[in-house]
Design an enzyme around this catalytic site. Structure first.
Site, short mmCIF file in Angstrom:
data_model
loop_
_atom_site.label_atom_id
_atom_site.label_comp_id
_atom_site.label_asym_id
_atom_site.label_seq_id
_atom_site.Cartn_x
_atom_site.Cartn_y
_atom_site.Cartn_z
N ALA A 80 52.34 55.71 26.12
CA ALA A 80 52.18 54.43 25.42
C ALA A 80 51.02 53.65 26.01
CB ALA A 80 53.47 53.61 25.52
N ASP A 81 50.50 52.72 25.22
CA ASP A 81 49.48 51.81 25.70
C ASP A 81 49.61 50.49 24.95
OD1 ASP A 81 46.93 51.60 27.41
OD2 ASP A 81 46.28 50.80 25.48
N THR A 82 49.42 49.39 25.68
CA THR A 82 49.50 48.06 25.08
C THR A 82 48.16 47.36 25.19
OG1 THR A 82 51.85 47.88 25.63
CG2 THR A 82 50.68 45.82 25.17
#
Length: 199
Positions: A80-82
């Site tokens: 994941a990446d935000t």
């Protein structure tokens, strides 16, 4: 059972909240988890394209390590990446206190986008989804920003804040996914996991 390709304690907590069984994908001593992932923003790259590209690269790199490590059972890998964006500008993790101060001043009194992409890689398959939330910050005066930066919470956080921490008091409005802003949108994550073949 899946592997989680993330050091984030928030993502671990959220997977536990979902009841998902997982193992952290461990790396050799001295090996950085993101060393195969180019997280630099490319010239003209839009936030939506950026978060998708980085998340895909993280998932692909993590799956490659699963395949290459002897004795490691082949199980799906979640990455994941935000990304926080305001008017098309990507506001990443602050480099230092001055940068955290700058980012928080930029976000003060504005509505910004929080994009969290998640990817699940398994064998030749890679599924990706993106959660988008709109977060509105109240006006933050100098003293409030200085106090928050002094707390140390802004560091290693996209947009220099953690909604589940002290910065939750800055948020006057949230449209979208609270867990997405935290770093792992539960709805989208459950949808990807449901696509996995049952064993």
């Amino acid at each position: 059972m899946i592997y989680l390709a993330s050091r984030s304690p928030r993502r671990r907590e959220l997977l536990l909240q979902m009841g998902v069984r997982f193992e952290p994908l461990l790396f050799r001593e001295g090996q950085r988890q993101d060393e195969d992932t180019d997280e630099a923003v490319r010239p003209g790259e839009q936030p939506d394209d950026y978060v998708r590209r980085v998340t895909r690269l993280k998932a692909e790199a993590a799956w490659k390590r699963v395949v290459m490590r002897r004795g490691l059972q082949r199980k799906p890998v979640l990455a994941a990446d935000t990304t926080v964006a305001l008017a098309g500008e990507i506001l990443g993790k602050p480099a230092d206190r001055a940068d955290a101060d700058r980012i928080l001043r930029t976000l003060s009194g504005t509505q910004h986008r929080v994009l969290t992409a998640i990817a699940l890689a398994f064998e030749e398959r890679l599924e990706l989804a993106v959660s988008e939330s709109l977060v509105t910050f109240a006006f933050l005066d100098d003293a409030r920003i200085a106090s928050y930066v002094q707390s140390g919470e802004p560091f290693d956080k996209a947009g220099a804040y953690a909604i589940q921490g002290r910065a939750g008091a800055f948020v006057s409005r949230l449209e979208g996914s609270y867990t997405g802003v935290m770093g792992l949108p539960l709805y989208e994550t459950s949808q990807l996991i449901d696509k996995l073949p049952r064993r």
